[in-house]
Design a protein around this motif. Structure first.
Motif, PDB file in Angstrom:
ATOM      1  N   TRP A  63       0.838  -1.200   0.000  1.00 48.65           N
ATOM      2  CA  TRP A  63       0.000   0.000   0.000  1.00 48.65           C
ATOM      3  C   TRP A  63       0.873   1.250   0.000  1.00 48.65           C
ATOM      4  N   THR A  64       0.405   2.277  -0.698  1.00 46.33           N
ATOM      5  CA  THR A  64       1.138   3.535  -0.775  1.00 46.33           C
ATOM      6  C   THR A  64       0.409   4.610   0.021  1.00 46.33           C
ATOM      7  N   LEU A  65       1.114   5.705   0.286  1.00 42.74           N
ATOM      8  CA  LEU A  65       0.527   6.804   1.050  1.00 42.74           C
ATOM      9  C   LEU A  65      -0.655   7.457   0.319  1.00 42.74           C
ATOM     10  N   PRO A  66      -0.570   7.738  -0.997  1.00 41.57           N
ATOM     11  CA  PRO A  66      -1.753   8.298  -1.680  1.00 41.57           C
ATOM     12  C   PRO A  66      -2.966   7.375  -1.617  1.00 41.57           C
ATOM     13  N   GLN A  67      -2.763   6.072  -1.748  1.00 42.21           N
ATOM     14  CA  GLN A  67      -3.887   5.141  -1.652  1.00 42.21           C
ATOM     15  C   GLN A  67      -4.542   5.211  -0.272  1.00 42.21           C
ATOM     16  N   TYR A  68      -3.717   5.288   0.760  1.00 46.28           N
ATOM     17  CA  TYR A  68      -4.248   5.370   2.123  1.00 46.28           C
ATOM     18  C   TYR A  68      -5.044   6.662   2.319  1.00 46.28           C
ATOM     19  N   LEU A  69      -4.504   7.774   1.836  1.00 43.14           N
ATOM     20  CA  LEU A  69      -5.194   9.059   2.008  1.00 43.14           C
ATOM     21  C   LEU A  69      -6.485   9.098   1.203  1.00 43.14           C
ATOM     22  N   TYR A  70      -6.452   8.575  -0.027  1.00 43.84           N
ATOM     23  CA  TYR A  70      -7.674   8.545  -0.833  1.00 43.84           C
ATOM     24  C   TYR A  70      -8.743   7.668  -0.190  1.00 43.84           C
ATOM     25  N   ALA A  71      -8.328   6.516   0.354  1.00 39.62           N
ATOM     26  CA  ALA A  71      -9.291   5.625   1.003  1.00 39.62           C
ATOM     27  C   ALA A  71      -9.884   6.280   2.248  1.00 39.62           C
ATOM     28  N   SER A  72      -9.053   6.938   3.046  1.00 41.06           N
ATOM     29  CA  SER A  72      -9.554   7.600   4.256  1.00 41.06           C
ATOM     30  C   SER A  72     -10.501   8.742   3.907  1.00 41.06           C
ATOM     31  N   PHE A 101     -25.693  12.665   6.784  1.00 42.16           N
ATOM     32  CA  PHE A 101     -26.405  13.937   6.652  1.00 42.16           C
ATOM     33  C   PHE A 101     -27.739  13.744   5.927  1.00 42.16           C
ATOM     34  N   ILE A 102     -27.770  12.870   4.916  1.00 37.36           N
ATOM     35  CA  ILE A 102     -29.023  12.588   4.213  1.00 37.36           C
ATOM     36  C   ILE A 102     -30.031  11.928   5.146  1.00 37.36           C
ATOM     37  N   LYS A 103     -29.530  11.079   6.038  1.00 36.15           N
ATOM     38  CA  LYS A 103     -30.417  10.346   6.929  1.00 36.15           C
ATOM     39  C   LYS A 103     -30.896  11.193   8.095  1.00 36.15           C
ATOM     40  N   THR A 104     -30.027  12.056   8.646  1.00 37.71           N
ATOM     41  CA  THR A 104     -30.351  12.757   9.890  1.00 37.71           C
ATOM     42  C   THR A 104     -30.485  14.262   9.740  1.00 37.71           C
ATOM     43  N   SER A 105     -29.908  14.861   8.688  1.00 45.41           N
ATOM     44  CA  SER A 105     -29.895  16.320   8.488  1.00 45.41           C
ATOM     45  C   SER A 105     -29.194  17.041   9.638  1.00 45.41           C
ATOM     46  N   ALA A 106     -28.220  16.385  10.244  1.00 47.27           N
ATOM     47  CA  ALA A 106     -27.447  16.984  11.334  1.00 47.27           C
ATOM     48  C   ALA A 106     -26.012  17.175  10.845  1.00 47.27           C
ATOM     49  N   PRO A 107     -25.628  18.402  10.456  1.00 42.03           N
ATOM     50  CA  PRO A 107     -24.301  18.589   9.856  1.00 42.03           C
ATOM     51  C   PRO A 107     -23.149  18.314  10.821  1.00 42.03           C
ATOM     52  N   LEU A 108     -23.265  18.757  12.075  1.00 41.28           N
ATOM     53  CA  LEU A 108     -22.179  18.565  13.025  1.00 41.28           C
ATOM     54  C   LEU A 108     -21.944  17.085  13.320  1.00 41.28           C
ATOM     55  N   LEU A 109     -23.031  16.365  13.577  1.00 43.88           N
ATOM     56  CA  LEU A 109     -22.909  14.943  13.862  1.00 43.88           C
ATOM     57  C   LEU A 109     -22.377  14.183  12.651  1.00 43.88           C
ATOM     58  N   SER A 110     -22.842  14.553  11.461  1.00 36.12           N
ATOM     59  CA  SER A 110     -22.380  13.884  10.238  1.00 36.12           C
ATOM     60  C   SER A 110     -20.890  14.119  10.022  1.00 36.12           C
ATOM     61  N   LEU A 111     -20.429  15.354  10.277  1.00 35.52           N
ATOM     62  CA  LEU A 111     -19.016  15.666  10.100  1.00 35.52           C
ATOM     63  C   LEU A 111     -18.151  14.905  11.100  1.00 35.52           C
ATOM     64  N   VAL A 112     -18.570  14.891  12.365  1.00 32.40           N
ATOM     65  CA  VAL A 112     -17.790  14.191  13.398  1.00 32.40           C
ATOM     66  C   VAL A 112     -17.741  12.701  13.118  1.00 32.40           C
ATOM     67  N   LEU A 113     -18.891  12.113  12.770  1.00 33.08           N
ATOM     68  CA  LEU A 113     -18.923  10.685  12.502  1.00 33.08           C
ATOM     69  C   LEU A 113     -18.112  10.337  11.254  1.00 33.08           C
ATOM     70  N   GLY A 114     -18.188  11.193  10.219  1.00 34.67           N
ATOM     71  CA  GLY A 114     -17.415  10.944   9.012  1.00 34.67           C
ATOM     72  C   GLY A 114     -15.919  10.983   9.272  1.00 34.67           C
ATOM     73  N   LEU A 115     -15.466  11.985  10.043  1.00 39.48           N
ATOM     74  CA  LEU A 115     -14.041  12.065  10.373  1.00 39.48           C
ATOM     75  C   LEU A 115     -13.607  10.888  11.242  1.00 39.48           C
ATOM     76  N   PHE A 116     -14.456  10.504  12.170  1.00 34.96           N
ATOM     77  CA  PHE A 116     -14.117   9.386  13.052  1.00 34.96           C
ATOM     78  C   PHE A 116     -13.969   8.079  12.267  1.00 34.96           C
ATOM     79  N   VAL A 117     -14.924   7.813  11.371  1.00 30.64           N
ATOM     80  CA  VAL A 117     -14.866   6.579  10.583  1.00 30.64           C
ATOM     81  C   VAL A 117     -13.731   6.637   9.566  1.00 30.64           C
ATOM     82  N   GLY A 118     -13.558   7.794   8.907  1.00 30.89           N
ATOM     83  CA  GLY A 118     -12.511   7.913   7.900  1.00 30.89           C
ATOM     84  C   GLY A 118     -11.113   7.802   8.465  1.00 30.89           C
TER      85      GLY A 118
END
Length: 323
Positions: free
Chosen positions: A91-100, A112-129
């Motif tokens: 694995w390369t660094l660009p592949q890792y960054l693109y996947a994250s 965000f589509i499911k809950t319409s909560a921008p803050l929660l969607s952003l935090v959860l997205g960063l946490f999972v990514g």
């Protein structure tokens, strides 16, 4: 206003915990005194055993990485590249960054589509990514490390047989590279290739030790370095090292078996709140929908996740043993 008060309370509790840890986690006076007395003994002793022990301690201390780095790296980016290399997957660094980034964006948009909560969607997205790719890489490194430590004593025994038959060390390393499969053969092949292009054996071994950052291979390098300075029967020394590494592996398996029940309990306790939350969300979305729209419930939910993360970290440390 209520959110600000909750945040202030949370920050106050966090500051209290940090101050408490700083107050009770300071260096032990007794241990520091013993360390200084031991350093004086090593400095003025004429015993060969004391000198060897001092060299071993210096070598081990030199291999300890900084808090934000990995041994053999000079920056966070270099440390990440080293982690990817240790997986053995190419694995390369660009592949890792693109996947994250792709994973974080996908989860944030779907949430965000499911809950319409921008803050929660952003935090959860960063946490999972950030979390899932890190966990995948760590798991790959662990699996490769287990394969390495399983075959490494056999490689040392092969090296011992080569030395007893009269072969030089460098030629025996080449035999290990061709005869031993898996990560051990790959790493020793890289060592022999570096020796062929003009690197010394010590430099080639040290570079591999920095990249692997494994205690077993560090013991091997330290054994060779000490034997070159103090002399002695290298084949007998390496044979004893192979026996020690096998017993070390057996002890790890015993500890894994004894702590498996505690680990299973920790996994169950840690996953139950998320399972129950998801089931209630699918059964009755209106009952629990406030966690995606009410700012107070969002703050409480994030605080609960933080405390659960702290508890999971503590449980993981309780069942983790270093040999």
């Amino acid at each position: 206003m209520d959110i600000i008060q909750l945040l202030l309370v949370a920050l106050g509790l966090l500051a209290f915990m940090v101050l408490g840890y700083s107050a009770f986690a300071g260096p032990s006076v007794a241990k520091e005194s013993a360390r200084r007395l031991q350093a004086v003994r090593f400095r003025h002793s004429e015993s060969t055993i004391d000198r060897v022990e001092a060299q071993l301690k210096k070598a081990v201390a030199a291999r300890k990485p900084k808090m934000h780095q990995i041994a053999g790296s000079q920056s966070r980016v270099a440390a990440l590249v080293l982690r990817l290399h240790r997986t053995g997957k190419g694995w390369t660094l660009p592949q890792y960054l693109y996947a994250s980034g792709g994973l974080a964006l996908t989860v944030a948009v779907l949430m965000f589509i499911k809950t319409s909560a921008p803050l929660l969607s952003l935090v959860l997205g960063l946490f999972v990514g950030a979390g899932i790719p890190h966990m995948v890489v760590s798991r790959a490194i662990t699996k490769r490390g287990v394969k390495f430590t399983t075959k490494f004593p056999d490689a040392i025994e092969l090296l011992v047989r080569g030395l007893r038959s009269g072969l030089p060390v460098t030629e025996t390393l080449g035999v290990i590279a061709t005869e031993v499969p898996g990560p051990v053969g790959e790493e020793f092949k890289a060592i022999t290739e570096r020796i062929k292009i003009g690197r010394t054996m010590e430099d080639a071994l040290q570079e591999t030790a920095d990249r692997l950052n494994m205690a077993e291979f560090s013991f091997f390098c330290i054994t060779l370095a000490i034997q070159r300075e103090t002399g002695g029967n290298l084949a007998e020394t390496l044979s004893n090292l192979a026996d020690v590494l096998r017993k070390r592996g057996q002890m790890k398996l015993k500890i894994k078996a004894m702590s498996s029940e505690s680990k299973a309990s920790a996994y169950i306790v840690g996953s139950l709140p998320f399972i129950v939350f998801t089931l209630i969300w699918f059964i009755n979305p209106d009952y629990i929908g406030g966690f995606f729209s009410d700012d107070r419930l969002i703050a409480v939910g994030l605080g609960g996740l933080t405390w659960m993360s702290i508890g999971g970290f503590i449980m993981a440390k309780m069942v983790s043993f270093e040999i």
